[in-house]
Design a protein around this motif. Structure first.
Motif, PDB file in Angstrom:
ATOM      1  N   PHE A 170      11.767  49.192 -31.367  1.00  0.00           N
ATOM      2  CA  PHE A 170      11.862  50.650 -31.278  1.00  0.00           C
ATOM      3  C   PHE A 170      11.769  51.287 -32.664  1.00  0.00           C
ATOM      4  CE2 PHE A 170      14.574  54.425 -31.668  1.00  0.00           C
ATOM      5  CZ  PHE A 170      13.917  55.292 -30.803  1.00  0.00           C
ATOM      6  N   TYR A 171      12.554  50.793 -33.622  1.00  0.00           N
ATOM      7  CA  TYR A 171      12.543  51.389 -34.965  1.00  0.00           C
ATOM      8  C   TYR A 171      11.231  51.106 -35.696  1.00  0.00           C
ATOM      9  CZ  TYR A 171      17.196  53.259 -34.621  1.00  0.00           C
ATOM     10  OH  TYR A 171      18.271  54.009 -34.245  1.00  0.00           O
ATOM     11  N   LYS A 191       8.321  51.203 -34.265  1.00  0.00           N
ATOM     12  CA  LYS A 191       7.437  52.252 -33.755  1.00  0.00           C
ATOM     13  C   LYS A 191       7.882  53.633 -34.227  1.00  0.00           C
ATOM     14  CE  LYS A 191       6.330  49.532 -29.679  1.00  0.00           C
ATOM     15  NZ  LYS A 191       6.654  49.322 -28.267  1.00  0.00           N
ATOM     16  N   LEU A 192       9.184  53.892 -34.203  1.00  0.00           N
ATOM     17  CA  LEU A 192       9.691  55.199 -34.629  1.00  0.00           C
ATOM     18  C   LEU A 192       9.378  55.468 -36.096  1.00  0.00           C
ATOM     19  CD1 LEU A 192      11.389  57.777 -34.084  1.00  0.00           C
ATOM     20  CD2 LEU A 192      13.390  56.459 -34.837  1.00  0.00           C
ATOM     21  N   LYS A 237       7.257  53.835 -37.958  1.00  0.00           N
ATOM     22  CA  LYS A 237       5.873  53.464 -38.269  1.00  0.00           C
ATOM     23  C   LYS A 237       5.794  52.510 -39.461  1.00  0.00           C
ATOM     24  CE  LYS A 237       3.885  57.597 -36.259  1.00  0.00           C
ATOM     25  NZ  LYS A 237       3.088  58.778 -36.457  1.00  0.00           N
ATOM     26  N   ALA A 264       8.083  65.134 -34.612  1.00  0.00           N
ATOM     27  CA  ALA A 264       9.056  64.051 -34.458  1.00  0.00           C
ATOM     28  C   ALA A 264       9.513  63.944 -33.001  1.00  0.00           C
ATOM     29  CB  ALA A 264      10.248  64.270 -35.382  1.00  0.00           C
ATOM     30  N   HIS A 267       6.759  62.368 -31.008  1.00  0.00           N
ATOM     31  CA  HIS A 267       6.687  60.937 -31.301  1.00  0.00           C
ATOM     32  C   HIS A 267       7.762  60.179 -30.520  1.00  0.00           C
ATOM     33  CE1 HIS A 267       5.773  57.303 -33.475  1.00  0.00           C
ATOM     34  NE2 HIS A 267       6.959  57.271 -34.059  1.00  0.00           N
ATOM     35  N   LEU A 268       8.999  60.663 -30.536  1.00  0.00           N
ATOM     36  CA  LEU A 268      10.081  60.027 -29.771  1.00  0.00           C
ATOM     37  C   LEU A 268       9.788  60.056 -28.274  1.00  0.00           C
ATOM     38  CD1 LEU A 268      13.537  61.016 -31.284  1.00  0.00           C
ATOM     39  CD2 LEU A 268      12.755  58.742 -30.655  1.00  0.00           C
ATOM     40  N   LEU A 286       7.433  57.467 -27.298  1.00  0.00           N
ATOM     41  CA  LEU A 286       8.064  56.147 -27.299  1.00  0.00           C
ATOM     42  C   LEU A 286       8.963  55.942 -26.081  1.00  0.00           C
ATOM     43  CD1 LEU A 286       9.088  55.803 -31.056  1.00  0.00           C
ATOM     44  CD2 LEU A 286       7.159  54.719 -29.885  1.00  0.00           C
ATOM     45  N   HIS A 314      11.650  57.947 -25.336  1.00  0.00           N
ATOM     46  CA  HIS A 314      13.026  58.345 -25.637  1.00  0.00           C
ATOM     47  C   HIS A 314      13.088  59.815 -26.040  1.00  0.00           C
ATOM     48  CE1 HIS A 314      14.626  54.303 -25.313  1.00  0.00           C
ATOM     49  NE2 HIS A 314      13.472  53.936 -25.802  1.00  0.00           N
ATOM     50  N   ASP A 335      18.567  56.138 -29.548  1.00  0.00           N
ATOM     51  CA  ASP A 335      17.719  54.953 -29.526  1.00  0.00           C
ATOM     52  C   ASP A 335      17.992  54.176 -28.234  1.00  0.00           C
ATOM     53  OD1 ASP A 335      19.946  53.230 -29.879  1.00  0.00           O
ATOM     54  OD2 ASP A 335      19.587  52.969 -32.022  1.00  0.00           O
TER      55      ASP A 335
END
Length: 137
Positions: A23-24, A26-27, A29, A92, A95-96, A99, A101, A120
């Motif tokens: 997850f992090y 991707k978050l 990048k 942002a 983007h979340l 993903l 979330h 998260d």
């Protein structure tokens, strides 16, 4: 004897370490600067290091989430948040959301700028913050 702190960083414990590191990755990048599969991942961010670790089996209960049974998920409340300063809050949020979330609330306006809470996959609170832009005279 004098105590001298030479560095500080934030860590997040997760029994789902690989999932959280993914997850992090991707978050943020970026790939972790340090990666020991299913044990520890560390990201180097501007002015901070973020470590994600899998607790030892004997300590797992200290770090478990309360429940994944409902769509809203019930997480234990924490007074600590990971605040990420972003250049564009809407980007942002998008983007979340991409993903999987999306932040559950609305953007709030504070004296220091705009922000929104997100979480998260383990339920750790993220605060996405966009600083107030100064007005040129």
């Amino acid at each position: 004897m004098t105590f001298m702190c030479i560095d500080a960083f934030v860590t997040i414990a997760s029994v789902n370490c690989e999932n959280l590191v993914n997850f992090y990755t991707k978050l943020l990048k970026q790939k972790p600067a340090t990666w020991i599969p299913n044990v520890y991942g560390e990201f180097h961010l501007p002015s901070m290091r973020l470590g994600i670790f899998k607790p030892k089996d004997t300590n797992e209960s200290e770090f478990e989430m309360m429940s994944f049974d409902s769509p809203l998920c019930v997480y234990s409340k924490s007074k600590i948040s990971l605040c990420l300063e972003v250049s564009n809050l809407e980007d942002a949020i998008a983007h979340l959301t991409a993903l999987g979330h999306p932040p559950p609330g609305k953007i709030s306006i504070a004296s220091h700028g705009r922000e929104i809470y997100a979480y998260d996959p383990d339920g750790n609170r993220l605060i996405l913050h966009e600083a107030k832009r100064s007005v040129d005279c």
